[in-house]
Design an enzyme around this catalytic site. Structure first.
Site, PDB file in Angstrom:
ATOM      1  N   ASP A 388      -3.657   7.435   9.490  1.00 43.38           N
ATOM      2  CA  ASP A 388      -2.794   6.427   8.887  1.00 43.38           C
ATOM      3  C   ASP A 388      -2.616   6.698   7.386  1.00 43.38           C
ATOM      4  OD1 ASP A 388      -1.585   3.614   9.438  1.00 43.38           O
ATOM      5  OD2 ASP A 388      -2.768   3.313   7.625  1.00 43.38           O
ATOM      6  N   GLU A 417       0.522  10.429   9.672  1.00 43.51           N
ATOM      7  CA  GLU A 417       1.512   9.362   9.643  1.00 43.51           C
ATOM      8  C   GLU A 417       1.981   9.230   8.192  1.00 43.51           C
ATOM      9  OE1 GLU A 417       2.503   4.788   9.565  1.00 43.51           O
ATOM     10  OE2 GLU A 417       0.850   5.787   8.561  1.00 43.51           O
TER      11      GLU A 417
END
Length: 592
Positions: A388, A417
């Site tokens: 993330d 990401e």
């Protein structure tokens, strides 16, 4: 004078513009180009020397750390450009180099052939050749050395007819024997070998399915890992090989978010899985409502029986209740009033999340702890991670963490990401990330897609950046899907799955064409699964499941769709149409 300097001073061959390489800044790298097991590395370089002597060059490759090189002759092209290739047949680090030298025996033979055609060969010419062959015999030794010695004596024997000696010098087998033992005393090598990182095949060809385990329970009950196990046959029938789970850790209570990202949570609101950490533990703990570690291990094992892997979300941020906040306060930024700085993107506040401070003086302990999170889950059978917001963490940390993990676990796959600026995305890929999210979601017109795919597959990023195309994510519901209906969902699915060899969908929401935004102009979902438990009617007759299954079956059946290296766009009259083809390396499988 040192021997290396003596050799360099006598070397006349110049090696320049070697490709493939990965650009790097001062003090960085060199970064490796990327391949997967079984792929070829096509190498080119400008190789030249002064004068008219003949140059030879070889491409050298090996797994890093191994002794000895595999060597293949490079082929000369036009304008001093040379080309070659080698195949990487094992995962892990590889290296390659180029060696070039003046080939005096070939130069001599070329001149001898011209002089013989002009009938001007002299005894001096043959004595020069005899000396060159005699030197080759000394380098060869053994049986080949004896054959070369005999040839040298034949060339020097003036009692033999000159035509016979010239024919012996130009005999094809004799030429090959001399060429096998070149004089490398003045050869030029690249100062430092260039690097290749070789991943397993799934790094280049994968289909991801994102699923919230807590929404897998019946009748709105909090789902568990065992509920996910019950869904594995269905996901396998859809043709996905990676099942990606958002964070499975305990969720904090302090400043917990409510439905639709409300700052006030009700007593039954489960909170965001990305607000990691509570009194139950942090990044290595499991949310107790999801089950036990034994349940998780069974999920990993059962997924493997369907040829699927479990991917975990690794989000390096902490709820105010995370044990690290209490145990390592120096790992967070403190404001003048003594409170810890929460995440924010003004005017938005994310008070349920504390970012990590990578400028802390305790950075070494922090780095070890963060890497330890990956190692914890690797030891439990996970080899695929979706990371993330990696662009909000230190680049040197990622270089070190992924590099050291790969030393022991070269099969680990890391998806970034990183919805951020292109050069940040590329830097993460250079530093070790296997795949990356992209701008595909916001590239919708044929011209936008042509330009973007040309950048990714024809320009320099192709050597190190592997795109992973997602039509939707829990964070992103693009306007096209909000307004385009079933046709838009199908179009974006086919584009993602065929333009890119790696793609994924936010599963049930895509299958069931979830398309309502929380408000006009927003890309956030109404009733977002990030903040509440959803119940999905997967048996809905309007589901896109049959189409998704068919697309994935086509991908698996055609090698052309399992790589991005041979994508070609074709001209069509209608500017609203996109026409393209892909082929495999051999050209035997072509998809239009």
């Amino acid at each position: 004078m040192k021997e290396s300097r003596r050799k360099a001073g006598r070397g006349r061959v110049v090696i320049d513009r070697v490709e493939p390489t990965v650009p790097c800044g001062p003090g960085e790298g060199p970064f490796p180009v990327k391949r997967v097991t079984g792929e070829s590395v096509h190498v080119s370089a400008d190789i030249l020397a002064d004068g008219h002597d003949i140059v030879r060059a070889v491409l050298r490759c090996r797994p890093a750390g191994k002794r000895g090189w595999r060597e293949e002759e490079l082929e000369p092209g036009s304008n001093d450009s040379w080309h070659g290739r080698f195949t990487v047949d094992a995962p892990g680090p590889w290296e390659f180099s180029i060696r070039g030298w003046i080939d005096h025996p070939r130069t001599w033979r070329s001149g001898l052939r011209k002089k013989h055609d002009a009938a001007i060969v002299s005894e001096v010419d043959l004595r020069i050749g005899a000396a060159l062959v005699a030197k080759a015999s000394e380098r060869a030794g053994g049986a080949d050395g004896l054959r070369l010695k005999a040839l040298a004596e034949q060339l020097a024997n003036e009692a033999l007819a000159q035509d016979r000696r010239v024919a012996a010098a130009l005999d094809r087998h004799a030429e090959e024997l001399v060429d096998a033992y070149p004089d490398l005393s003045c050869a030029t090598d690249l100062p430092t070998p260039l690097r290749v990182w070789v991943d397993r095949e799934r790094a280049a060809f994968s289909a991801w399915y994102e699923l919230f385990p807590r929404s897998c329970g019946a009748e709105g009950r909090h789902g568990t890992f065992r509920d996910v196990i019950e869904h594995l046959p269905e996901i396998a029938r859809l043709g996905f090989d990676i099942l990606y789970l958002p964070p499975v850790h305990p969720i904090g209570l302090t400043k917990r978010k409510g439905r639709n990202n409300s700052t006030e949570a009700g007593p039954d609101d489960p909170g965001s899985p990305w607000a990691i950490g509570s009194s139950q533990g942090g990044h290595t703990a499991i949310h107790r409502d999801l089950g036990t570690e034994a349940d998780f291990l069974e999920l990993v094992d059962r997924a493997g029986s369907y040829e699927m892997e479990i991917a975990l979300d690794i989000a390096f941020q902490c709820s105010p209740d995370h044990p690290w906040v209490r145990e390592h306060p120096a790992w967070f930024v403190h404001r003048p009033d003594g409170s810890i700085q929460y995440a924010e993107n003004p005017p938005k506040k994310y008070e349920d999340i504390y970012p990590i401070n990578f400028e802390t003086e305790e950075w070494e302990a922090l780095w070890e702890a963060l890497r330890g999170v990956f190692l914890h889950w690797i030891e439990r059978g996970v080899r695929v991670f979706r990371v993330d917001n990696p662009h909000t963490k230190s680049f040197p940390f990622w270089d070190w963490a992924i590099g050291t993990i790969h030393e022991t676990y070269p099969d680990a796959i890391f998806l970034a990401e990183a919805f951020t600026r292109p050069k940040r995305m590329y830097r993460l890929a250079k530093g070790g990330f296997t795949q990356s999210y992209t701008y595909f979601t916001w590239r919708n017109s044929p011209e936008e897609l042509r330009q973007y795919m040309t950048e990714l597959t024809r320009d320099h990023p192709r050597e190190y950046f592997r795109p992973n195309f997602w039509p939707n994510t829990p964070d992103i519901l693009h306007e096209d899907l909000q307004t385009g209906g079933r046709a838009a969902f199908i179009a974006r699915l086919v584009l993602a799955a065929t333009l890119s060899s790696n793609y994924g969908i936010y599963g049930p929401a895509f299958e069931l064409m979830e398309h309502e935004p929380v408000r006009p102009g927003s890309e956030e979902y109404l009733n977002s699964e990030k903040y509440e438990i959803r119940s999905w009617q997967r048996d809905d007759p309007e589901s896109l499941a049959p189409i998704i299954s068919r697309v994935n079956a086509i991908r698996r059946a055609n090698r052309a769709l399992q790589s991005n290296r041979h994508l070609v766009f074709h001209t069509v009259d209608n500017p609203r149409l996109l026409c393209y083809s892909k082929s495999d390396d051999s050209g035997g499988n072509v998809i239009l």
